[in-house]
Design a protein around this motif. Structure first.
Motif, PDB file in Angstrom:
ATOM      1  N   ARG A 141       0.816  -1.249   0.061  1.00  0.00           N
ATOM      2  CA  ARG A 141      -0.174   0.077  -0.087  1.00  0.00           C
ATOM      3  C   ARG A 141       0.967   1.177   0.108  1.00  0.00           C
ATOM      4  O   ARG A 141       1.868   1.398   0.674  1.00  0.00           O
ATOM      5  CB  ARG A 141      -1.071   0.150   1.193  1.00  0.00           C
ATOM      6  N   VAL A 142       0.475   2.292  -0.654  1.00  0.00           N
ATOM      7  CA  VAL A 142       1.112   3.388  -0.936  1.00  0.00           C
ATOM      8  C   VAL A 142       0.123   4.684  -0.526  1.00  0.00           C
ATOM      9  O   VAL A 142      -0.978   4.600  -1.282  1.00  0.00           O
ATOM     10  CB  VAL A 142       2.017   3.766  -2.142  1.00  0.00           C
ATOM     11  N   GLY A 143       0.633   5.672  -0.088  1.00  0.00           N
ATOM     12  CA  GLY A 143      -0.457   6.637   0.292  1.00  0.00           C
ATOM     13  C   GLY A 143       0.089   7.853   1.063  1.00  0.00           C
ATOM     14  O   GLY A 143       1.383   7.988   1.468  1.00  0.00           O
ATOM     15  N   ARG A 144      -0.874   8.602   1.557  1.00  0.00           N
ATOM     16  CA  ARG A 144      -0.542   9.848   2.586  1.00  0.00           C
ATOM     17  C   ARG A 144      -0.151   9.759   3.829  1.00  0.00           C
ATOM     18  O   ARG A 144       0.474  10.425   4.675  1.00  0.00           O
ATOM     19  CB  ARG A 144      -1.866  10.804   2.242  1.00  0.00           C
ATOM     20  N   ASN A 145      -0.878   8.682   4.393  1.00  0.00           N
ATOM     21  CA  ASN A 145      -0.681   8.159   5.728  1.00  0.00           C
ATOM     22  C   ASN A 145      -1.140   6.738   6.002  1.00  0.00           C
ATOM     23  O   ASN A 145      -1.614   6.344   5.064  1.00  0.00           O
ATOM     24  CB  ASN A 145      -1.493   9.175   6.715  1.00  0.00           C
ATOM     25  N   VAL A 146      -0.804   6.066   7.366  1.00  0.00           N
ATOM     26  CA  VAL A 146      -1.188   4.659   7.439  1.00  0.00           C
ATOM     27  C   VAL A 146      -2.541   4.334   7.128  1.00  0.00           C
ATOM     28  O   VAL A 146      -3.020   3.337   6.636  1.00  0.00           O
ATOM     29  CB  VAL A 146      -0.691   4.346   8.705  1.00  0.00           C
ATOM     30  N   ASN A 147      -3.737   5.401   7.006  1.00  0.00           N
ATOM     31  CA  ASN A 147      -4.948   4.844   6.872  1.00  0.00           C
ATOM     32  C   ASN A 147      -5.695   5.660   5.693  1.00  0.00           C
ATOM     33  O   ASN A 147      -7.012   5.491   5.441  1.00  0.00           O
ATOM     34  CB  ASN A 147      -5.802   5.727   8.198  1.00  0.00           C
ATOM     35  N   ASP A 148      -4.703   6.112   4.915  1.00  0.00           N
ATOM     36  CA  ASP A 148      -5.066   6.804   3.782  1.00  0.00           C
ATOM     37  C   ASP A 148      -4.019   6.381   2.526  1.00  0.00           C
ATOM     38  O   ASP A 148      -3.284   6.910   1.884  1.00  0.00           O
ATOM     39  CB  ASP A 148      -5.038   8.184   3.730  1.00  0.00           C
ATOM     40  N   THR A 149      -4.357   4.935   1.941  1.00  0.00           N
ATOM     41  CA  THR A 149      -3.548   4.445   1.087  1.00  0.00           C
ATOM     42  C   THR A 149      -4.253   3.772   0.000  1.00  0.00           C
ATOM     43  O   THR A 149      -5.418   3.456   0.104  1.00  0.00           O
ATOM     44  CB  THR A 149      -2.392   3.377   1.725  1.00  0.00           C
ATOM     45  N   LEU A 150      -3.591   3.558  -1.154  1.00  0.00           N
ATOM     46  CA  LEU A 150      -4.125   2.531  -2.129  1.00  0.00           C
ATOM     47  C   LEU A 150      -3.238   1.464  -2.378  1.00  0.00           C
ATOM     48  O   LEU A 150      -1.999   1.488  -1.847  1.00  0.00           O
ATOM     49  CB  LEU A 150      -4.035   3.270  -3.610  1.00  0.00           C
ATOM     50  N   GLY A 151      -3.705   0.310  -2.754  1.00  0.00           N
ATOM     51  CA  GLY A 151      -3.052  -1.032  -2.718  1.00  0.00           C
ATOM     52  C   GLY A 151      -2.928  -1.918  -3.707  1.00  0.00           C
ATOM     53  O   GLY A 151      -3.739  -1.889  -4.820  1.00  0.00           O
ATOM     54  N   ALA A 152      -2.011  -2.789  -3.711  1.00  0.00           N
ATOM     55  CA  ALA A 152      -1.964  -3.874  -4.886  1.00  0.00           C
ATOM     56  C   ALA A 152      -1.495  -5.049  -3.897  1.00  0.00           C
ATOM     57  O   ALA A 152      -0.814  -5.012  -3.037  1.00  0.00           O
ATOM     58  CB  ALA A 152      -0.728  -3.554  -5.870  1.00  0.00           C
ATOM     59  N   ASP A 153      -1.831  -6.385  -4.739  1.00  0.00           N
ATOM     60  CA  ASP A 153      -1.636  -7.555  -3.871  1.00  0.00           C
ATOM     61  C   ASP A 153      -0.389  -8.370  -4.499  1.00  0.00           C
ATOM     62  O   ASP A 153      -0.149  -8.081  -5.794  1.00  0.00           O
ATOM     63  CB  ASP A 153      -2.769  -8.495  -3.876  1.00  0.00           C
ATOM     64  N   LEU A 154       0.330  -8.835  -3.665  1.00  0.00           N
ATOM     65  CA  LEU A 154       1.653  -9.403  -3.951  1.00  0.00           C
ATOM     66  C   LEU A 154       1.698 -10.753  -3.365  1.00  0.00           C
ATOM     67  O   LEU A 154       1.671 -10.868  -2.312  1.00  0.00           O
ATOM     68  CB  LEU A 154       2.884  -8.488  -3.828  1.00  0.00           C
ATOM     69  N   THR A 155       1.831 -11.791  -4.256  1.00  0.00           N
ATOM     70  CA  THR A 155       2.030 -13.238  -3.960  1.00  0.00           C
ATOM     71  C   THR A 155       3.469 -13.588  -3.907  1.00  0.00           C
ATOM     72  O   THR A 155       3.959 -13.534  -4.924  1.00  0.00           O
ATOM     73  CB  THR A 155       1.042 -14.200  -4.640  1.00  0.00           C
ATOM     74  N   VAL A 156       3.884 -13.988  -2.851  1.00  0.00           N
ATOM     75  CA  VAL A 156       5.474 -14.726  -2.700  1.00  0.00           C
ATOM     76  C   VAL A 156       5.333 -16.127  -2.812  1.00  0.00           C
ATOM     77  O   VAL A 156       4.879 -16.583  -1.898  1.00  0.00           O
ATOM     78  CB  VAL A 156       6.177 -14.108  -1.668  1.00  0.00           C
TER      79      VAL A 156
END
Length: 749
Positions: free
Chosen positions: A732-747
């Motif tokens: 997740r990337v964004g402005r703060n820990v409660n305001d993010t956009l995300g993508a899923d990654l499988t390892v």
């Protein structure tokens, strides 16, 4: 070397007691001269330190040039009158500036963390090192790498925040800045990492209290920043006062030999905190008297004792009786000497008084302090775009106990300041608007119940077109400021010190509310200024939790302790010359009863209280701007190939495009968080793993990219060793820990 000379290398007396000032020069005491001749001194602590604790004032202290000359006198005597001619190690406090008269006072570490700018902090550390070394100081007792868990703790201001990754990034920047490319450089000092370890997690937020922490948490959270700094090349480390699971850090060989020297390969100096060895026998009660305490500490891996009382009093006798093993003494003495050689003290023991006069407190460093202060202020609330105030604002009332009290914005571990050196909010706004447009009333003190200043404050609020309430806390010790006339704001010399101190070392609180009658003053001014813009500025060393203020005041800034240029920096923000870019590094609770609210809590931490939920008022990473930034959806890729799955050991990049969608230039802090969806042991919901501070013009866009690999995905597993488990991760990337956009990654495996 004789046994006495070896023991002497481990002893560090208080430096300011070794001389007295006579007509601007240092006159060495006879006791110090005798100790040097006998080989009983290897180092001095705080030789140039000035504050109420040392008793060194502007009247009795030394100017930058005089301080350098005093160190030269001390070093010359040590080199010329000791049998072996070994120079002394001069250690100084430099948490937010060299703690000597005339030195630049930068914002405190809590502010530095809030700036999220490692490059700027590294530059600050270079400046601090230059000022310190110019006077002959060769080691600093900073940076403070404690991860804060309870902000009621008085030393919260000395720390970067509640997140180990952020603290680790600042730790590496500090070591690189303080130590430079070479320790023996003329602008380099040895960094001392403190407090090793767990000091920010004490019971009840009480200083040096016990720490209740599992080994996995210790490895993953509190030890992480120290490991980063050791890998960056830190020359010295200081164990903490506290105990962990019943074992004092001062004698914890599992930490010092097992992890620090064994696993991490640290080969530098380990020095105690002041009085820590005595605490083993009188506090922890794990030692049967002074000699037992000294031997325990030395055997566990301590090399030098700050203050020198226990080592100096007991080690030689223990050696002569056969109680102290020769190899243990040799090991510690060798480490001290190695650091002195690395610092180049044998080749260049003396300072340059002319250079000290030119570089200490110079204009370039003041500009740097102002920039750091400006980048560290966090805009918490700005209803209706009230800020910035327009140039046509008219008259501004600057009200509150921190409006014009210079020492109240400097933080603990600060030297005396000459009149006019510190820019307060009142002075900053007066410089910008003109004195005729600025009204002032202190209203009340930080502490105390007096309301005699309320009428004047309400009068100013009624006469003004806008009101700035400068409230908060104080870490100012008794610098002889006297008191203030609450009715006029004038300084009064009464002969009696009135302490406003409610933060700083040893000043822990039960609450996070405003002290004294500050809240009452805010309420009454708010009523008197009905319909006018009213802004609250908090200056202090910890977060403030005041629900009434949050609910009723339209604009709120958290300014921490912004240092000597803080008033100008705050004025720049209030009037729009600077767009605020600070972001919180400590979550702000709605109420003290919610603690702990740090964002790294486990998913299983519970839901809510009867009265309210458990969420903070303002989350980690939060901060507003005068513009607005848009984020694109994060993309995982390797080169131009999009990825949703990687094998263990591989890396992938996550990128977002950040756009300034407003009409002002501004700086944004893009923050990367990682969440391990399913793990063998419980994990936090989100963990900070990267950040970038970028400046964008209106309409400008920029791609921000982070690398994701083992370093970002691993955690301390069931066997207490780092592991990357196969499975699903949310990036997740964004402005703060409660305001993010995300993508899923499988390892994969």
């Amino acid at each position: 070397m004789t046994p006495r000379e070896k023991v002497g290398q481990l002893i560090q007396p208080f430096g300011w007691t070794t001389y007295s000032r006579r007509e601007g020069k240092a006159e060495l005491t006879e006791d110090f001269k005798e100790r040097v001749k006998m080989g009983d001194v290897g180092s001095l602590y705080g030789t140039l330190r000035a504050d109420p604790w040392t008793g060194v004032t502007l009247a009795t202290g030394l100017s930058p040039a005089e301080g350098a000359e005093a160190v030269n006198d001390i070093q010359r005597y040590a080199v010329e009158h000791s049998r072996l001619g070994i120079p002394l190690l001069i250690g100084e406090e430099c948490s937010h500036g060299h703690m000597a008269i005339g030195a630049t006072v930068f914002p405190v570490p809590l502010n530095i963390g809030s700036a999220w700018n490692t490059e700027l902090y590294r530059e600050m550390c270079r400046a601090v090192a230059a000022e310190t070394r110019a006077q002959g100081g060769a080691a600093t007792y900073s940076p403070v790498l404690d991860v804060v868990r309870d902000p009621r703790w008085g030393r919260t201001e000395e720390c970067f925040g509640e997140d180990p990754f952020l603290v680790g990034e600042m730790a590496a920047a500090a070591v690189e800045g303080l130590q430079g490319e070479r320790l023996d450089g003329e602008d380099s000092v040895a960094a001392t990492l403190k407090h090793f370890v767990g000091y920010g997690s004490s019971e009840g937020g009480r200083n040096a209290g016990p720490v209740h922490m599992g080994w996995r948490e210790l490895l993953e959270i509190d030890l992480y920043p120290f490991e980063r700094a050791v890998k960056a090349g830190a020359a010295s480390i200081m164990p903490a006062y506290n105990e962990i699971d019943g074992v004092p850090c001062t004698t914890n060989s599992r930490l010092m030999d097992g992890i620090l020297r064994g696993e991490w390969g640290f080969d530098g100096l380990v020095i105690t905190d002041c009085g820590a060895i005595d605490m083993l026998a009188n506090g922890h009660d794990t030692a049967d008297g002074g000699e037992d305490a000294a031997l325990q500490a030395l055997r566990a891996g301590i090399d030098m004792e700050m203050s020198g009382e226990m080592f100096g009093r007991h080690l030689l006798a223990a050696f002569e009786s056969g109680e102290l093993e020769p190899e243990v003494l040799d090991r510690a003495a060798l480490r001290v000497l190695k650091l002195k050689f690395a610092l180049g003290l044998f080749e260049r023991p003396y300072a340059d008084a002319e250079r000290a006069a030119g570089i200490i407190g110079c204009e370039e460093h003041a500009r740097l302090a102002r920039q750091l202060a400006a980048e560290s202020v966090v805009l918490l609330k700005n209803d209706g775009g009230l800020l910035p105030l327009p140039d046509s604002v008219g008259r501004v009332a600057v009200i509150g106990p921190n409006a014009d009290r210079g020492y109240n914005q400097l933080g603990d571990y600060t030297s005396p300041q000459p009149e006019g050196r510190v820019s307060t909010v009142l002075r900053g706004l007066s410089e910008r608007l003109g004195e005729e447009r600025v009204l002032h009333a202190p209203g009340c003190r930080i502490r105390g119940e007096s309301r005699e200043g309320f009428p004047r404050a309400l009068e100013c609020a009624a006469q003004a077109d806008a009101v700035v309430l400068v409230m908060g806390g104080s870490s100012a010790r008794d610098f002889g400021e006297g008191t203030i006339d609450l009715r006029t704001g004038a300084s009064l010399v009464t002969g009696e010190a009135v302490s406003d101190m409610d933060c700083g070392e040893g000043i822990d609180r039960m609450t996070l509310g405003l002290s004294g009658v500050q809240l009452d003053l805010i309420r009454e001014v708010h009523a008197a200024a009905a319909g006018k813009p009213v802004i609250v500025v908090y200056i202090g060393g910890r977060p403030v939790a005041e629900p009434w203020v949050e609910e009723h005041m339209p604009a709120l800034l958290q300014a921490g302790y912004p240092g000597q240029e803080g008033g100008r920096a705050i004025a720049d923000i209030l009037l729009g010359d600077v767009n605020p870019s600070g972001r919180l590094t400590i979550s702000v609770p709605k109420h003290v009863g919610q603690l702990p609210v740090h964002y790294l809590g486990k998913r299983s931490r519970g839901k809510r209280y009867l009265e309210d939920d458990s969420k903070p008022r303002y989350p980690f990473g939060y901060g507003l701007s005068y513009t607005h930034f848009d984020y694109s959806e994060p993309v995982l890729s390797e080169g131009r190939i999009s990825l949703e799955r990687i094998a263990a050991g591989e890396t992938v990049a996550v990128s977002v495009t950040v756009t300034n969608a407003g009409d002002r230039e501004g700086a944004e802090v893009a923050q990367l968080y990682v969440s391990d969806v399913v793990s063998a042991v419980t994990r936090p919901a989100n963990e900070l793993k990267g950040f970038r501070k970028i400046v964008l013009k209106p309409g400008e866009s920029r791609k921000v990219e982070f690398e994701i690999g083992a370093e970002q995905l691993r955690y301390i597993g069931p066997d207490c060793v780092p592991v990357v488990e196969p499975g699903l991760f949310r990036i997740r990337v964004g402005r703060n820990v409660n305001d993010t956009l995300g993508a899923d990654l499988t390892v994969g495996h």
